[in-house]
Design an enzyme around this catalytic site. Structure first.
Site, PDB file in Angstrom:
ATOM      1  N   LYS A 185      39.748  47.259  37.790  1.00 22.77           N
ATOM      2  CA  LYS A 185      39.380  45.945  38.328  1.00 22.77           C
ATOM      3  C   LYS A 185      38.436  46.095  39.518  1.00 22.77           C
ATOM      4  CE  LYS A 185      43.428  43.391  36.769  1.00 22.77           C
ATOM      5  NZ  LYS A 185      44.761  42.917  37.122  1.00 22.77           N
TER       6      LYS A 185
ATOM      7  N   SER B  80      48.366  38.299  36.299  1.00 22.37           N
ATOM      8  CA  SER B  80      47.591  38.768  37.444  1.00 22.37           C
ATOM      9  C   SER B  80      46.547  37.755  37.926  1.00 22.37           C
ATOM     10  CB  SER B  80      46.926  40.099  37.116  1.00 22.37           C
ATOM     11  OG  SER B  80      45.904  39.884  36.177  1.00 22.37           O
TER      12      SER B  80
END
Lengths: 133, 797
Positions: B742, B699
């Protein structure tokens, strides 16, 4: 005599079949010992015994021995078969110890119907009173 | 026949002395041959006479002087022994009694009289006659001390024999005691020892009295030894028998005592109690049969034996298990929802799933269903969620922790053959629950161990498979137990360690960490009231301002759950309680100002965004089990030969992303306006700070590209932009996971713009919009858009 305690007779033990051992060969006649006021009477059963074959012996003043022999009859017919043999024969011996004083000089004996009766008078003690002066 | 005649005087006086007559032994006597016996002098013995010659001899003796010679034949089997088959030493016997028996035999009682030796035997066919001579004992000239000692010894030994149980008439001992002649004593004793013929004869033949006694002494010793050994054997045998008898006797007594105390029927009562219990419980056929069988076995057992204790234990288990006991389910969905909402704030997705599950159950009325597995970081409330479900459904709740369980027997139990065997935890907990349809929670299924004792998770496969758990066999019970009504819920922190086959049986529900906002809410609703109460305070004593709670959450704890948060609140409450108890304060209001006083200095620093825009530093977003985090990716170009240097504990996937990012750059030098030679001239160093923490995953792709572009183009990256997303070599942006965590991490750090893959748009929609105030999202599909959005200048045209 004292009624409080029994007089002491020591009668020798004779043949004892049950033990399987006997150190004596003689047989013992059956005996009664009776005390009366005046006498000690000893009755011994001795059927088949001649008067002549019996002897009564007093050793000292305490030991009375009655002994003798019973003769076995000998029928003339020698060919015999026994079915039962119980009677005593041969010499007999009975010793009686007596524990109280007797007048040995007046012993009498009589044999009647095969029973020997010995009569011994007891020694009479006189009461003596001693005066103290 | 020597007799004393006294015709003149029947009575005479003699001195005292021996008066008994000595018997005369004739020189010739009829012979009675004996078998198996030697007659000694002085012995009176019954004899049975059957042989014609012998009967004739007895008759002859009786007609004469009753004396008969008793000789013994050497071999008792001979009917008509010759002269050389008869011992030549014998005893003259006097027949005392004789009886002829009906069968023709004679019973003769003879008395041993004298020891003789046969000189000659005349057997005329009708009768045996013997010429004999008397054997007189040879006495010692002088009786010495030695002789006396011998006599004494013999007497003692003889008595000893009697004491040891030899059958001897008691009169004999009296006689022996009174006889002093050694020869006579020897004869008497010898006649009472069961000696062999030849031994007896050797004694009979011995004329020397002392030697005869010595011989007898030898035999006595031998006999004594024999008796001793015999006695020892007897005692031993008796001892064994006594022991057994004693035990039996004591047992009987014990029984009698128990009966007297009314304890006699104890075991019987116990059995009937078991039977009664069994009849009351509705067990499956197999289990009922097994139980009945074991009750029967128990009834035949000694109640004190170890085995019966084991059996009793087993029966207790069997009879106490909830074979047919079930609690009535409440499938009121409205109530269930209310309970879940009351117990847990947030967790909307989870609660929805649970309600769905319950709805299906209500409609299908089927107990079977998927096994739920709550996966999430510690302290997010997985276990308490299970408890809430039980409350919502009105079921019993049991839980076991499988963390560190390595032994298969913990699940499935031990076989009954083992000492102290118990059923497995499943059965144990069901017994505890008392119903066969509880909520059964298994915590920490990701931490099950496995070793040589077996693999517990494999055993759990059977338990958790709805197809087979209706006949789960615990080793201890040995019969199937139906687990199909049990609702199993498992929890785990991570999915990776769970065995695939095991995981496959469960429906996984992820419970992610709580957001700051959720935590504040949880604090207000659950943690504060609980801690205030636990520390003996009331609302009047302590209040927390929202900012203080926020600071507690961000500066004092960093976790996905709320466990540490609760602990911090607890410690503050304790301090307040101290003050209140000391009478210093009546009320404390916690604010940011006095927080440090009560909670100590802050333990963490807030993730801060960069102070200013910089070249070669991009802000990325990371996911951890404890929530989201921001991270920085730094790129420096160093003069060199075009090598790529990667540092900061990067995993393989992340390294590959870095390589791919660099390659993408190389391939797009034209559009970037970067000279291809630059790649030859410089070494590229990529570093991700907090080098101690391993990082991995794809990611960071977008962040890497952004940092690289910034470095090569010398264009600054916006400090308030964070990004996440995987990239392909072609420049496409792929979606990633953990968006909620996140985004919230970015918000915490004060970042207001987040670059996200286009395909993660749906994740944003799932987040409570309240938390997203002031946040701006840029969804990108192409990497160039992402880079353009992050850099202060648009470098991709």
């Amino acid at each position: 005599m004292a009624k409080k305690h029994l007089p002491f007779f020591e009668v020798e033990i004779g043949k004892n079949f049950s033990s399987g051992i006997s150190t004596q060969v003689d047989w013992e006649p059956r005996t009664n010992i009776i005390e009366t006021e005046q006498h000690l009477i000893i009755e011994v059963e001795l059927p088949g015994v001649e008067k002549e074959d019996v002897s009564i012996i007093l050793h000292g003043s305490r030991e009375l021995v009655i002994k003798g022999i019973k003769q076995q009859p000998r029928p003339s017919d020698s060919q015999m078969t026994f079915y039962l043999f119980e009677r005593e024969f041969g010499s007999f011996y009975k010793k009686i110890m007596i524990d109280f004083p007797l007048d040995s000089s007046h012993i009498s004996s009589i044999m009647e119907n095969g029973v020997l009766v010995v009569q011994i008078p007891k020694k009479q003690y006189q009461k003596i009173t001693i005066e103290v002066k | 026949m020597n007799q004393e005649k006294n015709d003149n005087e029947m009575i005479k006086t003699e001195p005292e002395g021996q008066g008994a007559e000595q018997i005369d032994i004739p020189g010739q006597l009829p012979v009675l041959v004996l078998r198996d016996i030697v007659v000694f002098p002085y012995m009176i013995v019954p004899l049975y006479v059957g042989r014609t010659k012998s009967k004739k001899a007895v008759d002859l003796a009786l007609t004469t002087n009753r004396m008969i010679l008793l000789l013994t034949q050497k071999d008792s089997n001979l009917e008509d022994p010759g002269a050389d088959e008869i011992y030549m030493e014998g005893t003259v016997g006097l027949i005392v009694r004789m009886l002829k028996l009906p069968d023709g035999r004679l019973r003769v009682l003879v008395q041993g009289v004298s020891r003789v030796k046969v000189k000659a035997l005349n057997d005329d066919g009708q009768i045996i006659n013997a010429d004999i001579e008397t054997l007189e004992d040879i006495e010692p000239e002088k009786v010495t001390l030695k002789h006396k000692a011998l006599i004494k010894n013999v007497r003692q030994q003889f008595e000893q024999i009697g004491k040891l149980g030899k059958q001897i008439p008691s009169e004999i001992f009296v006689i022996a005691e009174n006889i002093d002649e050694p020869g006579k004593l020897a004869d008497i004793i010898a006649s009472n020892l069961d000696l062999k013929i030849e031994d007896s004869n050797s004694i009979l033949a011995e004329v020397n009295s002392i030697r005869r006694l010595e011989k007898v002494f030898d035999f006595l010793n031998y006999e004594l030894e024999l008796l001793n050994i015999q006695n020892q054997i007897n005692i031993k045998a008796q001892g064994e028998m006594d022991k057994n008898q004693r035990e039996y006797f004591l047992r009987q007594q014990l029984k009698a005592i128990q009966k007297e105390l009314g304890e006699d029927s104890d075991s019987g009562e116990e059995i009937s109690l078991y039977k009664e219990q069994l009849s009351k419980i509705k067990m499956p056929q197999e289990a009922a049969e097994e139980t009945a069988k074991n009750i029967e076995r128990l009834s035949k057992m000694h109640p004190e034996s170890a085995e019966s204790t084991v059996l009793r234990n087993y029966l207790d288990w069997m009879l106490e298990l909830p074979w047919d006991t079930a609690s009535k389910d409440s499938l009121n969905l409205k109530r269930a929802q209310a309970v879940l909402n009351k117990d847990h704030y947030g967790l909307e997705k989870v609660k929805t799933r649970i309600l769905e599950y319950l709805s299906v159950k209500k409609l299908t009325n089927n107990a079977q269903g998927p096994i739920l597995c709550f996966v999430g970081p510690p302290g997010v409330g997985k276990t308490s969620l299970g408890r809430s479900i039980a409350r919502a459904m009105n079921k019993k709740f049991v839980r076991i922790s499988l963390g560190g369980v390595r032994d298969e027997a913990e699940i499935r139990g031990h076989r009954r053959t083992y000492v102290g065997a118990l059923p497995g935890k499943i059965i144990q907990e069901l017994k505890k629950a008392g119903t066969n349809n509880p909520i059964f929670m298994m915590d920490e299924v990701d931490k099950i161990g496995a070793d040589y004792r077996g693999d517990p998770s494999s055993a759990l496969l059977e338990v958790l498979d709805p197809e087979q758990n209706n006949s789960f066999v615990d080793h201890y019970l040995g019969v199937p137990f139906d687990l199909s009504k049990v609702m199993f819920i498992t929890t785990a922190n991570m999915l990776e360690p769970i065995q695939p086959a095991f995981l496959d049986r469960m429906e996984v529900i992820h419970i992610h960490g709580y957001t700051e906002e959720e935590k504040i809410e949880i604090c207000k609703r659950h943690l504060l009231p609980r801690q205030i109460k636990a520390n003996g305070l009331t609302d009047k004593h302590v209040t927390f301002s929202a900012s203080a709670l926020k600071s507690l959450i961000t500066l004092y704890t960093r976790e996905a759950g709320v466990r540490n948060l609760e602990r911090e609140i607890g410690s503050i409450c304790r301090k307040v309680a101290h003050k209140v108890a000391m009478g210093e304060k009546q009320h404390v209001k916690l604010t940011n100002k006095n927080l440090e006083k009560y909670a100590g200095t802050a333990k963490l620093f807030k993730d801060q965004l960069l102070e200013e825009n910089a070249v070669g530093v991009a802000t990325g977003l990371a996911w951890t089990p404890y929530g989201g985090d921001i991270l920085f990716i730094e790129v420096k170009l160093i003069p060199g030969k075009g090598n790529l240097i990667l540092t900061g504990s990067l995993g393989d996937v992340m390294k590959e992303s870095a390589t791919a990012a660099l390659s993408f750059l190389k391939a797009n030098t034209d559009s970037l306006g970067v000279s291809p030679e630059d790649f030859e001239k410089y070494n590229v160093h990529i570093h991700v700070p907090e080098g101690g923490i391993p990082k991995d995953g794809p990611s960071a792709g977008v962040t890497l590209i952004t940092a690289l572009c910034s470095a090569f183009c010398k264009v600054k990256v916006k400090r308030d932009v964070a990004m996440t997303g995987e990239m392909t070599l072609r420049g496409k942006v792929l979606p990633v996971g953990g968006i909620k965590e996140k985004v919230l991490a970015a918000k915490r750090a004060g970042i207001n713009t987040v670059v996200l893959p286009e395909k993660n748009k749906k994740d944003i929609k799932e987040i409570n919009q309240d938390y997203l105030k002031g946040m701006q999202f840029i969804f990108v599909d192409d990497i160039t858009d992402a880079v353009n959005a992050a850099l202060t200048e648009k470098i991709f045209k």
